[in-house]
Structures are given as structure tokens and as C-alpha cells.
Design a protein around this motif. Structure first.
Motif, PDB file in Angstrom:
ATOM      1  N   ASN A  35       0.853   5.213  -0.013  1.00  0.00           N
ATOM      2  CA  ASN A  35       0.112   6.469   0.125  1.00  0.00           C
ATOM      3  C   ASN A  35       1.107   7.611   0.088  1.00  0.00           C
ATOM      4  N   SER A  63       0.976  -1.052  13.424  1.00  0.00           N
ATOM      5  CA  SER A  63       1.592  -0.503  12.212  1.00  0.00           C
ATOM      6  C   SER A  63       1.691  -1.614  11.172  1.00  0.00           C
ATOM      7  N   LEU A  64       1.305  -1.259   9.962  1.00  0.00           N
ATOM      8  CA  LEU A  64       1.428  -2.202   8.849  1.00  0.00           C
ATOM      9  C   LEU A  64       2.614  -1.818   7.966  1.00  0.00           C
ATOM     10  N   TYR A  74      -2.218  -1.312  -3.590  1.00  0.00           N
ATOM     11  CA  TYR A  74      -3.270  -0.367  -3.218  1.00  0.00           C
ATOM     12  C   TYR A  74      -2.634   0.951  -2.803  1.00  0.00           C
ATOM     13  N   GLY A  75      -3.503   1.923  -2.533  1.00  0.00           N
ATOM     14  CA  GLY A  75      -3.018   3.205  -2.051  1.00  0.00           C
ATOM     15  C   GLY A  75      -3.368   4.335  -2.994  1.00  0.00           C
ATOM     16  N   THR A 110       3.119   0.687   3.337  1.00  0.00           N
ATOM     17  CA  THR A 110       2.564  -0.295   4.265  1.00  0.00           C
ATOM     18  C   THR A 110       2.065  -1.493   3.462  1.00  0.00           C
ATOM     19  N   ARG A 111       1.434  -2.408   4.142  1.00  0.00           N
ATOM     20  CA  ARG A 111       0.850  -3.567   3.451  1.00  0.00           C
ATOM     21  C   ARG A 111      -0.624  -3.677   3.821  1.00  0.00           C
ATOM     22  N   SER A 112      -1.337  -4.400   2.998  1.00  0.00           N
ATOM     23  CA  SER A 112      -2.734  -4.659   3.334  1.00  0.00           C
ATOM     24  C   SER A 112      -2.805  -5.779   4.370  1.00  0.00           C
ATOM     25  N   ASN A 113      -3.946  -5.894   4.977  1.00  0.00           N
ATOM     26  CA  ASN A 113      -4.114  -6.894   6.027  1.00  0.00           C
ATOM     27  C   ASN A 113      -5.440  -7.629   5.826  1.00  0.00           C
ATOM     28  N   HIS A 114      -5.436  -8.892   6.184  1.00  0.00           N
ATOM     29  CA  HIS A 114      -6.682  -9.652   6.121  1.00  0.00           C
ATOM     30  C   HIS A 114      -7.702  -8.961   7.018  1.00  0.00           C
ATOM     31  N   ARG A 144       4.283   6.937   2.381  1.00  0.00           N
ATOM     32  CA  ARG A 144       4.263   5.913   3.431  1.00  0.00           C
ATOM     33  C   ARG A 144       3.993   4.573   2.767  1.00  0.00           C
ATOM     34  N   VAL A 184       0.874  -1.181   0.000  1.00  0.00           N
ATOM     35  CA  VAL A 184       0.000   0.000   0.000  1.00  0.00           C
ATOM     36  C   VAL A 184       0.907   1.226   0.000  1.00  0.00           C
TER      37      VAL A 184
END
Lengths: 761, 287
Positions: free
Chosen positions: B43, B70-71, B272-273, B56-60, B54, B41
Motif C-alpha cells: 500500500n 501487525s502483518l 495485493y494492495g 505487509t502480507r495477506s492473512n488467512h 507499507r 500487500v
């Protein structure tokens, strides 16, 4: 008269058609009205059978029939109607065209128990009579004809709380619901638990699902023709019902010779609903309150020239809302909607071969939402969104027996709908701070149509119904013409079997936008405009039916292609957007594809009777800008829809009934993953639309009716009912919240006992 | 015999059925959601003074967040031109934060790329920084005579005619040169009703080519000695900015009732993002 050349032409045409002889003098034409002997009510869909050759016809909504028989030899006609003793009439040879009015005796009133007329398995049409639909388990203490219809194959409703019928995968807007010819836009009261049609005021209800006659147009999926009672022409009658939720009063009686009146009112006692949710409210949850009323009125005049004049009106409104209090904030949401219709109809049997009806209909539908939030900091902030439709329609229809094998229907209609889909006002402490309504929000349109259809009987076993409807819709200098061919072919097989196949093209000039989040009745009707074209559909169906010793079995397959479908832009809401450009919130140009199989096993006789209905169907939609352009399940795509309705006559006084419903859960959109937003917060993300299913819906309803005579010799009826008797928590909507996300099933009502007392005198 | 007449067997059967099925009552539902696996992700803001990103990663959706809430994932982020040619790599500030201080041109197309071990790389669509706004005039009016807990601040500017602009503003405390808390409040009456329901972003629909003024305030507790400076960030944002803001909404009770869940706007391919652009000017004031 010189000033009205069209009127002169019209009268000339009627005169010619009414006096046209048949080519063969060996044929005579019989026409007339089939009515109820006791009250004088006309009996729609009553049948006339010619015993000698097996031919026959069905009476129209006014109980009027036309048939041709041999003039050279005696013939025997059998008049019948479900629940009534058949009447046999023997006509000697010879004789000219004539009118014969028949009054049938109700089976229940017969002193001798004779075999009542049976329903004939119908293909593409739901023709279960009102008397039978009224016997299915009651809801809130009162029978509901629309709810009963959803127990039949191919017809279902949305979630508990949504409105309208969903016929063969269509949406609720795709049903042409006519009350005495006037369009009814919203058919539900009280969370969709009660339909707007008071059973005590309704005479007949007919649903056409496929093989549409060309006289009907303007909707894609069904025609629901509801006919109010004309009123008793023989004696004054009253019916009062006191229920837990509703009470109603119906008055009817004669107005001079052969004329009558009907007045029916119904009112909900909504305080009980509020009381039930009061403990939850005190714990910080929602207080639910609701209210509604109905009023039906009808006058029926028999004119000296043999014509009949009907003047009818309906008015009904709903209001429901929720209230919640938190520490510093109080929120109230109110929804209201209501229909008002009026119709004037004149029917005339110009000759035994020509029947005409002239109709003028008006309808007015309003829907509104009022949201208020009061906080210590911001004071009272309120927003009101309103949507309204008004429509005036004029129709002229004729039915003409052109020859023994051709029964023609033709006519025209014109309508001037006025839409105001979205008027939004914002107030702060009751002072108007924003009005998002502009004059351009009102859309004025015109729609007109001409049609011709032929019920052609080329041979004894064949019946071909072919028609063509040409319609024109005009809005903002944009014309939308449409040509709608209709065809239905039926062939009689041995052993009371029939097969039928049909094709219909339908065009619809209005759309209904439903926010899919919860399925509350916050539906917005919008007209076709220059940016939003009319909807269209092509439907084919094939069916087989067999009647056997009181049972009938019908199996039908259908496939429907929908064009120019609309949806709210994903995530948009009419309620909270504050946007005057409502067309920008609409995704148009969508396609739909529905196909399925329907089974109906119907047992009509005996102490035990009822029906088993099952529908297997697939239902998809596709829009360029929704779901990345990929097809997705329609919200009410239900693979399986099963209902079992059983009626048991314990004695002449006591009747029991039950129905069980099972439906695959409808489609909902649930999150696919969680991610951080640009602001660093965590957000559930919904990558695909309608990617999951609600839990399966099922419930069992029971009811008992006990009839007795009061001391004053009045007929009284005690009804005990239980809705969802095993209290299954059917999901009204799924509330997903939190990270990680959890799902809560929000259930409106579980077990609802009911009781009502009806007295007739 | 009487029991048979009354159908007692049927009643008994129904009671048994009721007892069995009433056990189904439950408020919670179990869903096994379809999850495509973790993805990157990205952003980021690309603006006239550089890039803030930034990773990050997606999460289930049904799995808890890490204990750190924090991801963030380690990785690299590059600023590229519209053809994908790398202009500069962003500096890794740790915990998924990346920054680049560089003057960037308005109207020029930029792309952000990012990668992290174990994930597919992501590439943004081409984005462009919008034209700047006219200068902002800030008037400190002093404490409200009717409420001595609020210090009144007026802001005004003139909209550039014949141009579709979306403005934004933020007011932060400035402590030792670092941006602190958001301290500049606003009066809803002054902003919301004129330009929709946005407090910090508003299009020029209702004041096209005209002067526009809005009134803000600072609460006394945010005045000195607790803070010594105020930084107002004011400028224009790309229209996607507003779309993104809208797409992050729909979480309140009312929206749950009246709307379908809204998809979160994304212009990042392979994951994503969102990469958004703005043209910002800083206005620093001693309090």
C-alpha cells in the motif's frame, strides 16, 4: 366507419375467417364453453377427447374449446376436468358446425362416486389444478399456490425472504406472471412467505417452462398464467378465513342472468410478528414488523351478442421493516412494495371456428425503501429510494380452426411501459437536503408484437406446435427488433407414453437488479435502454412422459443459453449510492448457461396421493467486469432440489398433508483473505464472486384440514399447520464479521405453527 | 385400532424426527474457506513530495492476526519509472514502513516494486501524480459564539475550470514537527450534501470552475496548550483514490443488507494492495 379504415378491415377479416368453410364437407366444427355445473365457473384446461380416433383438444383460459369431428359418422366426445366427473356426449352422424356448452359436475358433489378425470402428465407445462395445489401444507394458516408451485421440478424460490419463482435457472424477473392478463411484477408478500394470489379468488394457474407458445413473450424463463374466478353465476357465496397472520373474506354471486361478481380481500395481522421479536429488540437486536393487504375484484358479464366481458382489478401492498436501538442511536429501515392491476377483457365466439379475445391491461408496481437514523449528535437523517413501473397493454388474439389438422392462433399486442427505477431523496430532520431524482430518470418505452402459431396434427400420433413472434421494443429513439421462433413436437408412443422436444427463443425488455448480499426483496426493475440491451434466451428441451394406473412419470432435460444478462456492478447498491446515473451501476452484456434434468412422479388417485419432484441443474453467469471475467455460479445455482408432497385423506372430513423440501444451499460470496488497507485497518477481501455455498436448505411442513357442518349448516374448515416442523435453522443470510472472520447463520423463522378457520356459506 | 386409525405411528415417528433434527439449531457456521496462501500487500502513496509505502502480507481470513496486530514483513521497495527502471529505493523505517523524500513530477508515470523473502515480488501498475489544486485560503474565525467548545475554521479555494478534479483535505496537530492526531472536524451540512457523502474527498462535480468553501472546527481540547500547531494537507487526488475509498466501505450494517461485498480495489500485480497518487500542499498554522 369511414374514419376507421383499420376497424373496417378488422371486421372484414373476422367475417371472412368466421365464415370460411372447410374444404371437406365431411367435417364439422364443434366449439363451446366447458364450465362447472354448480357455480357456472368456466374450467380452463378442461379436455375434450374424441373416442373414435383418440384426437382431442384442451380448453383455453376461458373454458372455451374448438374441435373438428367427422360429420359422416357418429362420434363420442368425452369432456373432462380434474376433480370433475367426465361427461360423455354422443353426436349422431350428419349435422352442421355448432356450439355446445358443457357443465361438468364436481366429483366431490357427485352423489355417486365415479372415477374423476386424471391429470395427464405434461411436458414443459405445470398443470396441477388449483384444487390440488390448495391441499398441500399451508403456511401461516393459508394455502399458497405459488409456494406449492415451488414443490414441482424446475421451479424453486430464492432464500426465505426473496421473492418470486426461479424457473429452470432463470431469475425471478424472467417469469411472465399474468393475473387475468395483467403483468404482476412482484408476486410476494411478507418476506416472500405468502404470494399475492389469494387462493380463494384464484380459479386456475398454469406454468409454462418450455416450448412456449408464440402468443407469449417478454420474459425468458416461464409464463405463469393466473386466472381469477369469474364469480358464481348461480348463487351468492361467501368464504371467510380467520388465520393467525391473515384474515380474508371472499364474496361472489350472480349479477343478473349469467353475469357475476367476485370480491376478495385479505389483511395481515402483523402485530404478532412484532411481538415475537420484541424481546430481542429490548436486548439491542432487531424488532421486525410487517404488514400487507390484498384486494381482488372481478365482474363478469354475459353480453346479448354471445360475448363475455370481464373487468378485474387487483391491489396489494406490503410494508415491512426493522428497528434497532443502541445507546445513542436508533435506526429504522422500512421497505414497501405493491402491485395494482386492472384488466378489461372481451371474448367472443365469432363462429364455431373462430374465437377472439380483446384485452386491455394496466399495471403499476412500486417499491420503496426508507432508512432513518436518529442520533443525539446528528438528529434525524433519512433517505428514501423509490422505484416504479406503470404499463398499459392492449392485446387482440384469435384462435381459428383453419382445417381439421391446423388450429391457428394469431394476434398482436402493444404496450407502453413507463419506468422510474431510482428516485432518491435525503432529508435531515424532515427537511429535504438532496433530491437525486431528475426528469431523465423516467424512461418511457414502447413494445409491440405480432405472432402466429399453428397447432398442427399431421398424423394421429403427432402434434407439432410451430410459431413465430415478431416483437419491437423502442426506447429513446433506439429500436430493438426481435424475431422469436418457437417449435414443439410431440409424438405419442404406445402404452400412454409421449415424447416431446422443443425450442424457444425469448426476448425480455426489462431487467431486475438484485443486491445479492442478503436476498431481501429490494429488487429494482430497470428497462432495457440504449446502454442496456434487452435480454434474450434460447432454450431446448426434450421430455418423456408416461401415465400408468393413476401414476404419471415425467422426465425432462433442458438447456438454456441466456444473453445480455445484467447485474448490479459488484458492490453497488441502488439504495445507498445517491447516484442519479443508475445505468452506470449496471453491468450488462452478461451470459448465462443453465442445463439440467427434471423428474416428476405424480400419484393422482387414492387416499394417498402426492408427488415426488427432483431437479438436477447447473447454472452459471459470466460478465466481462465481474469476477475477473470468469464464469461464476449464479446465486441460485442449486445442484439438487428435491421435494416430496404427500396428501392423505383419512376420511371425507379429515385430510392430512405434508411436504419435505431439500435444496443445495445457494451461492454466496465469502472472503478469501484479510489484508491491511491504505489506512492501516484490516479488511476482509472477496476475490471471487459466489465462491461458497449457504448451508443446505431443508424443512418439513405438516398440515391437517378438518371439515364439518356448523349448526347453521355452513361448511367450516379447520386447518392446523406447522411450517418447518423440526425447526431447522435455515440460513436467511450468512453474516460474516470480524478478523479472524466468523460466520453466523441468520435465520428468519424456524418452526411456525399456524391455525386457520374458514367458513363458507 | 384407534391408534392405527389416527395414525399414531406416524405421529410418533414425527416426534422422534423432530427431537433428532432440532439438535441442528445453531447460530454459528463452519466454513473451510479457500485460501491462496500468503502474498505481499503493498500500500503506498506516490505524491509530489515523495513516496510513503507499507509492506505487509495477506492473512488467512479464519486465522487470528499476530499478537502484535501487525502483518508487516521485512523487504525492499523501489520507485521506478514507467518502463520499470529504478529511480530510487525507499528508506526502510521499520515495521513495514518505507519512505522516500523526493520531489516528483506531475503527469509522469511511476511504478512501485517490492520484494520480500518467501514471497513473490509485486509490481504496481503505472501511476501518475495529478495536477495541483489552486491555493487554499484558511480563515480562523475564533470560538463559536453559540458553542464555546468549538473553534471555527473556514477554508476556501477556487476550482480550476474544465478539469475533472477530486480534492482532499486533512487537518492534523503538529507536534515537534511530527504529524499528530487528526484534529480538524467538519460540519456534514457544509460538505456532504453539496458533493455526495464524502467528508474528506469530494469531486468538483457540484462546483466545477467555481469558488468552494467549507466550514470546519477544532474542539477546545485540541487547542493550546494541548497542541500548538495545525497542519492542513490540501490537494488533488487521482480518481482511483475515490474508487479505493469506496471499495474500502461496505462494512456497515446497512451495506451488509443491501449490497454484495465489494472487492477491494488493487493495482498491484503478483500480490495485493494499492498505489495511489495525490498532489498535496501543506499549510502550517500556529494555534
Amino acid at each position: 366507419m369511414k374514419r376507421y379504415p383499420f376497424l373496417r378491415l378488422y371486421i372484414f377479416a373476422i367475417t371472412i375467417l368466421a365464415s370460411l368453410p372447410f374444404a371437406s364437407a365431411q367435417i364439422r366444427r364443434i366449439s363451446g364453453i366447458i364450465s362447472d355445473e354448480a357455480g357456472g365457473e368456466a374450467l380452463p384446461s378442461a379436455t375434450v377427447l374424441v373416442v373414435e380416433d383418440g384426437s382431442g383438444t384442451t380448453a383455453n383460459l376461458y373454458g372455451h374449446y374448438q374441435i373438428t369431428v367427422s360429420a359422416s359418422k357418429p362420434v363420442t366426445l368425452v369432456y373432462s376436468y380434474v376433480g370433475y366427473s367426465p361427461y360423455t356426449l354422443e353426436l349422431p352422424a350428419g349435422g352442421a358446425d355448432t356450439s355446445i356448452h358443457i357443465a361438468l359436475k364436481s366429483w366431490e358433489l357427485s352423489t355417486v362416486e365415479v372415477s374423476a378425470a386424471r391429470e395427464r402428465a405434461a411436458i414443459g407445462v405445470v398443470a396441477i389444478p388449483v384444487s390440488r395445489l390448495r391441499a398441500v401444507p399451508v403456511l401461516l394458516g393459508e394455502a399458497d399456490l405459488f409456494k406449492a408451485l415451488t414443490l414441482l421440478p424446475g421451479i424453486s424460490s430464492g432464500v426465505e425472504g426473496s421473492t418470486g419463482l426461479l424457473v429452470r435457472g432463470g431469475s425471478a424477473d424472467q417469469n411472465l406472471v399474468l393475473l387475468d392478463g395483467s403483468v404482476v411484477y412482484n408476486t410476494s408478500h411478507l418476506f416472500g412467505f405468502v404470494s399475492v394470489f389469494q387462493p380463494s379468488a384464484i380459479k386456475d394457474i398454469q406454468v409454462i417452462k418450455g416450448g412456449f407458445p408464440a402468443r407469449y413473450g417478454g420474459r425468458l424463463s416461464s409464463v405463469v398464467n393466473v386466472t381469477m374466478k369469474d364469480g358464481n353465476t348461480k348463487a351468492h357465496r361467501r368464504e371467510a378465513t380467520l388465520g393467525l397472520i391473515n384474515s380474508s373474506l371472499t364474496l361472489e354471486g350472480p349479477l343478473g342472468k349469467n353475469s357475476s361478481y367476485l370480491l376478495a380481500g385479505r389483511l395481515a395481522h402483523s402485530a404478532l410478528l412484532s411481538l415475537a421479536t420484541l424481546p430481542a429488540y429490548n436486548n439491542g437486536d432487531y424488532l421486525i414488523f410487517a404488514g400487507m393487504y390484498d384486494f381482488n375484484g372481478k365482474l363478469n358479464f354475459q353480453l346479448r351478442n354471445g360475448g363475455k366481458l370481464f373487468i378485474s382489478a387487483y391491489s396489494g401492498d406490503d410494508m415491512w421493516g426493522t428497528k434497532r436501538k443502541e445507546t445513542d442511536n436508533r435506526g429504522t429501515t422500512l421497505l414497501g412494495w405493491g402491485n395494482k392491476t386492472a384488466s378489461v377483457r372481451y371474448i367472443q365466439n365469432y363462429s364455431p371456428a373462430l374465437f377472439g379475445q380483446t384485452m386491455l391491461n394496466f399495471n403499476d408496481f412500486t417499491y420503496w425503501v426508507n432508512i432513518q437514523a436518529r442520533s443525539n449528535r446528528d438528529g434525524l437523517l433519512s433517505m428514501r429510494v423509490a422505484s416504479r413501473i406503470r404499463e398499459l397493454t392492449a392485446r387482440q388474439w384469435f384462435s381459428w380452426t383453419a382445417s381439421p389438422t391446423h388450429y391457428l392462433h394469431f394476434g398482436m399486442e402493444a404496450s407502453t411501459p413507463v419506468f422510474r427505477p431510482n428516485a432518491t431523496q435525503v432529508r435531515r430532520d424532515k427537511i429535504l437536503v438532496d433530491d437525486f431524482t431528475s426528469p431523465g430518470d423516467t424512461v418511457r418505452a414502447f413494445s409491440g408484437a405480432v405472432f402466429v402459431e399453428d397447432e398442427w396434427t399431421p398424423a394421429a400420433n403427432w402434434k407439432i406446435h410451430v410459431g413465430l413472434r415478431a416483437a419491437l421494443y423502442r426506447v429513446a429513439a433506439q429500436n430493438y427488433p426481435s424475431l422469436e421462433p418457437r417449435l414443439s413436437v410431440e409424438y405419442k408412443l404406445p402404452d400412454n407414453q409421449r415424447i416431446q422436444a422443443g425450442y424457444s427463443r425469448m426476448t425480455q425488455f426489462v431487467h431486475l437488479l438484485t443486491s445479492g448480499g442478503a436476498g431481501l426483496p429490494n429488487d429494482i426493475w430497470i428497462p432495457a435502454t440504449t446502454r442496456i440491451p434487452p435480454q434474450q434466451s434460447d432454450q431446448i428441451h426434450v421430455g418423456w412422459a408416461k401415465d400408468y394406473q393413476g401414476f404419471s412419470l415425467t422426465v425432462e432435460a433442458f438447456a438454456k443459453q441466456l444473453y445480455q444478462q445484467t447485474e448490479l456492478t459488484q458492490g453497488a447498491s441502488f439504495v445507498l449510492n445517491g447516484n442519479t446515473d443508475w445505468e452506470s451501476l449496471v453491468e450488462s452484456g452478461g451470459k448465462g448457461r443453465v442445463y439440467g434434468l427434471e423428474w416428476l412422479l405424480n400419484k393422482q388417485e387414492g387416499r394417498w396421493n402426492g408427488w415426488l419432484a427432483y431437479t438436477l441443474s447447473w447454472n452459471n453467469r459470466q460478465f466481462a467486469n465481474i469476477n475477473q471475467g470468469k464464469p461464476y455460479p449464479f446465486r441460485y445455482d442449486r445442484r439438487h432440489d428435491l421435494s416430496l408432497t404427500a396428501l392423505y385423506r383419512v376420511s371425507s372430513r379429515l385430510k392430512l398433508s405434508s411436504n419435505f423440501v431439500y435444496q443445495t444451499g445457494h451461492a454466496i460470496t465469502l472472503p478469501g483473505f484479510v489484508q491491511e488497507t491504505l489506512w492501516g485497518s484490516f479488511r476482509r477481501v472477496y476475490p471471487t464472486k459466489n465462491n461458497q455455498r449457504m448451508p443446505a436448505y431443508h424443512r418439513l411442513d405438516l398440515s391437517a384440514n378438518y371439515e364439518y357442518l356448523t349448526r347453521k349448516k355452513r361448511m367450516a374448515l379447520l386447518t392446523f399447520g406447522a411450517y418447518n416442523i423440526y425447526g431447522h435453522p435455515n440460513a436467511f443470510f450468512v453474516d460474516s464479521s470480524g478478523v479472524p472472520v466468523t460466520f453466523d447463520r441468520v435465520t428468519l423463522f424456524r418452526f411456525i405453527p399456524s391455525f386457520s378457520y374458514t367458513v363458507r356459506w | 385400532m384407534i391408534a392405527k386409525k389416527l395414525g399414531v405411528n406416524s405421529v410418533l415417528w414425527l416426534v422422534i424426527l423432530f427431537v433428532i433434527l432440532s439438535g441442528c439449531r445453531s447460530g454459528a457456521l463452519e466454513y473451510d474457506l479457500i485460501y491462496e496462501g500468503d502474498r505481499l500487500v503493498l500500500n503506498a502513496y506516490v505524491f509530489n513530495k515523495g513516496v510513503i509505502a507499507r509492506l505487509t502480507r495477506s492473512n488467512h481470513p479464519q486465522l487470528p492476526l499476530p499478537a502484535s496486530f501487525s502483518l508487516a514483513v521485512p523487504g525492499r521497495v523501489w520507485l521506478c519509472d514507467a518502463d520499470g527502471v529504478i529511480i530510487a529505493e525507499l528508506e526502510d523505517r521499520g515495521d513495514g514502513d518505507f519512505e522516500l523524500d523526493m520531489s516528483l513530477a506531475t503527469g509522469t508515470g511511476y511504478i512501485l516494486k517490492a520484494s520480500s523473502d518467501g514471497f513473490d515480488p509485486v509490481v504496481s501498475d503505472v501511476v501518475a501524480i495529478p495536477e495541483p489544486a489552486n491555493p487554499l485560503t484558511v480563515n480562523f474565525r475564533g470560538f463559536d459564539p453559540n458553542n464555546n467548545n468549538t473553534f471555527l475554521v473556514d477554508m476556501a479555494f477556487v476550482d480550476i475550470p474544465n478539469r475533472k478534479d477530486i480534492y482532499f483535505w486533512e487537518g492534523h496537530a503538529l507536534k515537534n514537527g511530527r504529524k499528530g492526531d487528526f484534529i480538524l472536524g467538519y460540519f456534514f451540512n457544509e460538505i456532504g450534501p453539496q458533493c455526495g457523502f464524502y467528508s474528506l474527498f469530494y469531486p468538483d462535480d457540484c462546483f466545477e470552475g467555481q469558488p468552494f468553501q467549507f466550514d470546519c472546527y477544532i474542539e477546545r481540547r485540541n487547542m493550546p496548550p494541548n497542541n500548538d500547531s495545525l497542519r492542513i494537507e490540501f490537494g488533488t487526488v487521482h480518481p482511483d483514490y475515490l474508487k479505493y475509498v469506496k471499495s474500502t466501505e461496505l462494512t456497515g450494517d446497512l451495506e451488509q443488507i443491501f449490497s454484495e461485498p465489494r472487492p477491494l480495489l488493487s493495482n498491484v500485480n503478483g500480490g495485493y494492495g494499492i498505489v495511489l497518487t495525490k498532489n498535496v500542499t501543506y499549510y502550517d498554522f500556529k494555534l
